[in-house]
Structures are given as C-alpha cells and as structure tokens.
Design a protein around this motif. Sequence first.
Motif, mmCIF file in Angstrom:
data_model
loop_
_atom_site.group_PDB
_atom_site.id
_atom_site.type_symbol
_atom_site.label_atom_id
_atom_site.label_comp_id
_atom_site.label_asym_id
_atom_site.label_seq_id
_atom_site.Cartn_x
_atom_site.Cartn_y
_atom_site.Cartn_z
ATOM 1 N N HIS A 191 1.575 -27.871 -6.893
ATOM 2 C CA HIS A 191 0.748 -28.698 -7.779
ATOM 3 C C HIS A 191 1.392 -28.772 -9.154
ATOM 4 N N ARG A 238 -8.808 -31.976 -8.795
ATOM 5 C CA ARG A 238 -7.540 -32.562 -8.345
ATOM 6 C C ARG A 238 -7.498 -34.079 -8.493
ATOM 7 N N VAL A 251 -4.214 -37.284 -7.559
ATOM 8 C CA VAL A 251 -2.895 -37.517 -6.990
ATOM 9 C C VAL A 251 -2.260 -38.689 -7.734
ATOM 10 N N SER A 255 0.476 -33.771 -6.387
ATOM 11 C CA SER A 255 -0.865 -33.224 -6.532
ATOM 12 C C SER A 255 -1.033 -32.733 -7.961
#
Length: 401
Positions: free
Chosen positions: A28, A278, A280, A297
């Motif tokens: 991430h 989160r 993207v 991510s």
Amino acid sequence: MLFRGWEAAVDGPWPDVATVVDGVGGTHLVVTRHALVRQVLADPVTWRPDNALDAVTPIPVAALRVLTGHRFRLPPTLANNAGPSHPEIRAIVAEALHPDRVAAQRPWLTALVRTRVAGIAAELAAGRPVDLHARLAADLPLLALARLVELPDAPVGAVKNFARAALELFWAPLDADRQQALAAEVGRFHAVLREFAGAGGGLAARLRGAGHSPDVVVGALFFLLVAGQETTSQFLTLLLHRLTGEPEVRAGLRAGTVAVADVVEEGLRLEPPIVTWRRVAATDTTLGGTPVPAGSSMLLWLARAGRDPEVVAEPAGFRPGQRGSRRHLAFGAGAHRCVGAQLARLEAAVVVAEAAPLLDAVTVVRPPWCPDNLTFRMPDAFVVRRTSRDTVADTPAGEGA
C-alpha cells in the motif's frame, strides 16, 4: 493494529506518502498528511473507492463457496460506489438519518444511558468490576439505529456477532480455517438481510421504491450494520477509556468549563475507531510529489492525519476546543463522508455527559484490547472497578491502539 509494526518500518519521521507491506503481503501507499488525505477523499475520480470493501486477506475457494451458498454479494452501494447510482442511494440513506430525526432521539437515548449508568454506579459502589464496553457501549448504537432505520427482527447479539465477523473477514489478516468460520457467520446473517430486503419496511422499502435491486438494499443494510453502528460502539469504548487518563478534562466537564461537544470532537481526532480507509489510483498520477502508478492501493491514515501539526496546535494532547480539533477526518470527507456522523456525535455526547462522572472514582482493571486489523480498532472489553476519587487510573490512556 497492523500499524503496530509499521512505525519501525520507516527510519525517522514518516514521509507524506510511504510504501508499506501489510501483514498478508499486500503493498500500500500510506498517506499520512492531513491535506493529502483530504485531497484523495475529495477526488473520487482520480482516487476511486472500488477497493473499500475488498478483503485484505484474499478469500480462499472454500470460504468463497460458503459465501456463495448464502448468495452473498456486495455490489457498489455506498462506501465502494463511484458510479452514477451513488448519489441517489446515499440521499435515501441520509434522509433516514436526517439531523432532525437524529436530534429527536436525544430524550430516549439520554433516559436509556442514564438508567444504565445508575446500574453501573451501583455495581461499582458494591465493589464489583464492570465492563463498560459490554454494559454501556456495545449495543447502544445498534438500538439507536434501529429506531431510525427499520432492521430485520433479529437478536442484538446475533447482529453484533455478524458485524464483528464481517470486520474481521474483510479487514484482518487471517488463516484459511478462520476465514471459513467467519464466512459461515457472515453468510448466515447476510441471508437474513436478503430476505428482509425483499419485504422489509423503512429504509429497505424506500430503496426498493426507488427501483434499486435487492442486492443494493442488502449492500446498504450491510454497510450500516457493519461500518455504521459497530464503529460507534468502538468509539464510545475508546473515548471512555481515554477519559480515565484525562482528569483535567473530567474536572472541566464537572465545572462546565469544558464543553461536551468539544470532548467528543477531540476524542474523534485522537481515538478514531476507523484508523485507515482505502482508495485505488485510477490512473498514473502523483500525490505530494510522489509518483503513483494506476492500480496502487492507497491507504489513508486517518488517525495520523488527526495528529498533523500543521492542523492542530497540540497534536498529542487531549485539549478539547483547541485550534484544529474539529478538522479531523474521522468521518472521512467528500462524496463518501459518513452519513451517520450526526448520530454518532449525538450518542457520544450523551454518553460523555452521563457517564463521565463514573470515571472520577475508578481504576482500569482491563483496558480495551484491539486485534490486528487494517482499518478498525474493535476493542473487546473495558473493565473498571471502584477506587478512591484521588486514585489515578493505573493504565495509560490509549493503550491497545
């Protein structure tokens, strides 16, 4: 929390954007600064919410079969929806949680909390330890939500077990056996939601009336039950624990020099139940000067953003009313900002006003413990016992974070 091991991963102060590997091997880009977190949340085109409900630990075939057997599906509805249906779905849910409807719950909520606090005070006075999470915070948000949004007729315990199981299944590092057990728990209640979605009243009926499919109705109910009421339960427990280590704040509440609303906002800043969220990257782009490839991510560290020294005067101190205190991102920002923010604030304000006096004469026997989870803190208990009023709680506030 998964973040326990991350502090050592960066030599020196955290950069604005850092690459981190989670407990199951996922990579991430962690965003730490308030301005950049807000920038991402405010732009759902560049930074899409599609991965908001993706399982952190990939779900194996055996567990997928269990979910499929219960017809489990989570189409884009609220948190994971960047499509054209999102505004209408959100508007229907927001109407059910309208601030006026929320405010009307205050007398009922105050009476309920006051009754519980009186019972807790009697047990403490008798020398018995009390779990404030179980006795006060755990089911309160669910009961409040049920008054605003018609829910399936199911025992409170079953709903709570489902919600915690879902938070673990989708956001925790897990082995295959645990995933299969959680899939069975989540799948069973998902089947209950699916049946209710087809014939239930309240919010379910309004979504059906607007032409939305049963899958969408189930998805909206799922998110309200999982990331709605459960997070408020967590916050109430975390805030009460924090206040055991803040005698000056409690004294200010007693004297009327510290406002309850300011305590709630400072609690949201320092003890948010949702630590990260989160996104993207939809395209190759940059963030704060860092190149971000499409498909990356993005992990928005909401809790760290609340301690940004460029936003708040005393980042580590619990100082209700201080400059920047209300600029936290505990409820997110932008098009996907939490629709239940006003309800969570009301519940926290009532609990602080009614329960804070209990904390003047207690010692922490068992602080909240939070299991590894990418996003949610999920405290399991908070046990206190009666001591003299000049005894300081023996466990540092914030432990278990």
